[in-house]
Write a protein that holds these residues in place. Structure first.
Motif, short mmCIF file in Angstrom:
data_model
loop_
_atom_site.label_atom_id
_atom_site.label_comp_id
_atom_site.label_asym_id
_atom_site.label_seq_id
_atom_site.Cartn_x
_atom_site.Cartn_y
_atom_site.Cartn_z
N LEU A 193 27.41 -7.16 9.02
CA LEU A 193 26.48 -6.11 9.39
C LEU A 193 27.10 -4.76 9.06
O LEU A 193 28.20 -4.43 9.50
N ARG A 194 26.39 -3.96 8.25
CA ARG A 194 26.90 -2.65 7.82
C ARG A 194 26.13 -1.49 8.43
O ARG A 194 26.59 -0.36 8.41
N GLY A 195 24.93 -1.77 8.94
CA GLY A 195 24.15 -0.69 9.53
C GLY A 195 22.92 -1.22 10.22
O GLY A 195 22.42 -2.30 9.90
N GLU A 196 22.45 -0.45 11.18
CA GLU A 196 21.23 -0.82 11.91
C GLU A 196 20.51 0.45 12.29
O GLU A 196 21.14 1.43 12.67
N GLU A 197 19.19 0.41 12.16
CA GLU A 197 18.38 1.56 12.49
C GLU A 197 17.11 1.08 13.17
O GLU A 197 16.49 0.12 12.73
N THR A 198 16.74 1.74 14.26
CA THR A 198 15.49 1.43 14.95
C THR A 198 14.52 2.57 14.70
O THR A 198 14.84 3.73 14.94
N ILE A 199 13.34 2.22 14.23
CA ILE A 199 12.29 3.20 13.94
C ILE A 199 11.14 2.94 14.91
O ILE A 199 10.59 1.83 14.94
N TYR A 200 10.83 3.93 15.72
CA TYR A 200 9.73 3.80 16.68
C TYR A 200 8.47 4.39 16.07
O TYR A 200 8.50 5.47 15.48
N ALA A 201 7.37 3.69 16.22
CA ALA A 201 6.11 4.17 15.70
C ALA A 201 5.42 5.04 16.75
O ALA A 201 5.61 4.87 17.95
N ASP A 202 4.63 5.99 16.27
CA ASP A 202 3.81 6.82 17.14
C ASP A 202 2.53 7.15 16.38
O ASP A 202 2.26 6.58 15.32
N SER A 203 1.74 8.07 16.90
CA SER A 203 0.47 8.39 16.25
C SER A 203 0.67 9.07 14.89
O SER A 203 -0.23 9.10 14.07
N GLN A 204 1.86 9.61 14.65
CA GLN A 204 2.13 10.30 13.39
C GLN A 204 2.79 9.41 12.33
O GLN A 204 2.72 9.70 11.15
N ASN A 205 3.47 8.35 12.77
CA ASN A 205 4.23 7.49 11.86
C ASN A 205 4.05 6.03 12.27
O ASN A 205 4.21 5.70 13.44
N GLY A 206 3.76 5.20 11.30
CA GLY A 206 3.64 3.78 11.62
C GLY A 206 2.85 3.00 10.60
O GLY A 206 2.54 3.49 9.51
N ILE A 207 2.55 1.78 10.99
CA ILE A 207 1.80 0.87 10.13
C ILE A 207 0.71 0.23 10.96
O ILE A 207 0.94 -0.22 12.08
N LEU A 208 -0.50 0.18 10.40
CA LEU A 208 -1.60 -0.54 11.00
C LEU A 208 -2.01 -1.64 10.03
O LEU A 208 -2.26 -1.38 8.85
N LEU A 209 -1.99 -2.87 10.52
CA LEU A 209 -2.39 -4.03 9.71
C LEU A 209 -3.68 -4.60 10.26
O LEU A 209 -3.77 -4.87 11.46
N GLU A 210 -4.65 -4.79 9.41
CA GLU A 210 -5.90 -5.44 9.84
C GLU A 210 -6.05 -6.74 9.06
O GLU A 210 -6.13 -6.74 7.83
N PHE A 211 -6.05 -7.84 9.81
CA PHE A 211 -6.27 -9.17 9.22
C PHE A 211 -7.72 -9.54 9.45
O PHE A 211 -8.21 -9.47 10.58
N ARG A 212 -8.40 -9.95 8.39
CA ARG A 212 -9.83 -10.26 8.47
C ARG A 212 -10.08 -11.76 8.40
O ARG A 212 -9.21 -12.52 7.94
N ASP A 213 -11.27 -12.16 8.85
CA ASP A 213 -11.67 -13.58 8.85
C ASP A 213 -11.64 -14.22 7.47
O ASP A 213 -11.45 -15.43 7.35
N ASP A 214 -11.87 -13.44 6.43
CA ASP A 214 -11.94 -13.98 5.07
C ASP A 214 -10.57 -14.06 4.39
O ASP A 214 -10.48 -14.17 3.17
N TYR A 215 -9.49 -13.99 5.20
CA TYR A 215 -8.11 -14.10 4.73
C TYR A 215 -7.70 -12.94 3.80
O TYR A 215 -6.87 -13.10 2.92
N THR A 216 -8.29 -11.78 4.04
CA THR A 216 -7.85 -10.56 3.38
C THR A 216 -7.23 -9.66 4.44
O THR A 216 -7.46 -9.84 5.64
N PHE A 217 -6.43 -8.71 3.98
CA PHE A 217 -5.84 -7.75 4.92
C PHE A 217 -5.88 -6.36 4.32
O PHE A 217 -5.99 -6.18 3.11
N VAL A 218 -5.79 -5.37 5.21
CA VAL A 218 -5.67 -3.97 4.84
C VAL A 218 -4.48 -3.42 5.63
O VAL A 218 -4.39 -3.63 6.83
N MET A 219 -3.58 -2.73 4.92
CA MET A 219 -2.43 -2.11 5.57
C MET A 219 -2.50 -0.61 5.33
O MET A 219 -2.66 -0.17 4.19
N ILE A 220 -2.39 0.14 6.42
CA ILE A 220 -2.39 1.60 6.32
C ILE A 220 -1.08 2.11 6.91
O ILE A 220 -0.78 1.86 8.08
N ARG A 221 -0.32 2.79 6.08
CA ARG A 221 0.93 3.41 6.53
C ARG A 221 0.67 4.89 6.80
O ARG A 221 -0.02 5.54 6.02
N THR A 222 1.22 5.37 7.90
CA THR A 222 1.08 6.78 8.25
C THR A 222 2.47 7.40 8.31
O THR A 222 3.37 6.86 8.93
#
Length: 172
Positions: free
Chosen positions: A74-103
């Motif tokens: 182990l050479r390094g570790e970083e914890t990134i906390y998400a908030d309303s300004q930074n993060g990832i939203l993943l939407e998984f749909r019934d038809d086996y498609t997804f949409v990912m939005i990074r902020t």
């Protein structure tokens, strides 16, 4: 043929030994039969197996822990906390498609789309531009999930590994 002469004391000693051996055998068999009953795993119905949990819906990253290894160390570790300004939203749909939005700093990137396959152990994302990413399911309930992405590369004698443990909460 040699004649064996047993004394009364020898006969009693043999009978005691035989009685002890029978009791020992009985006790051993009893323990062997009872052991699986007492050591069996208990089923925890409050945490369903990942195979039975639907991934369909919107999942918000709450944090990500990145770990960097070089040649297994182990050479390094970083914890990134998400908030309303930074993060990832993943939407998984019934038809086996997804949409990912990074902020990033309140600015949403262009949504990334693709298809997915979910098993009990992993979620495989295939992006519309052809890249495939495998996320190992570390834990998953109807409302929370922890998935792990691992990337390994080798250059000469050095092997680098990046682990990203992503914590998700279902929001819709």
């Amino acid at each position: 043929m040699d004649t064996v002469c047993l004394t009364e004391e020898s006969i009693i000693q043999i009978q005691i030994t035989q009685s002890f051996m029978k009791k020992l055998l009985f006790t051993t068999m009893l323990v062997a039969l009872a052991l699986p009953i007492f050591s069996s795993c208990s089923k925890d119905d409050s945490t369903p197996a990942a195979a039975n949990v639907s991934i369909v819906g919107q999942w918000q990253m709450t944090k990500m822990v990145e770990q960097y290894y070089v040649n297994g160390q182990l050479r390094g570790e970083e914890t990134i906390y998400a908030d309303s300004q930074n993060g990832i939203l993943l939407e998984f749909r019934d038809d086996y498609t997804f949409v990912m939005i990074r902020t990033d700093n309140g600015e949403a990137d262009t949504p990334t789309t693709g298809t997915y396959v979910k098993t009990a152990e992993m979620v495989v994302l295939t992006y519309s531009y052809g890249y495939t990413e495998t996320l190992k399911i570390e834990s998953m309930t109807a409302k929370e999930a922890v998935v792990v992405y691992e990337y390994t590369s080798t250059s000469g004698t050095e092997t680098s590994k990046e682990l990203r443990r992503i914590y998700l909460t279902k929001v819709g």
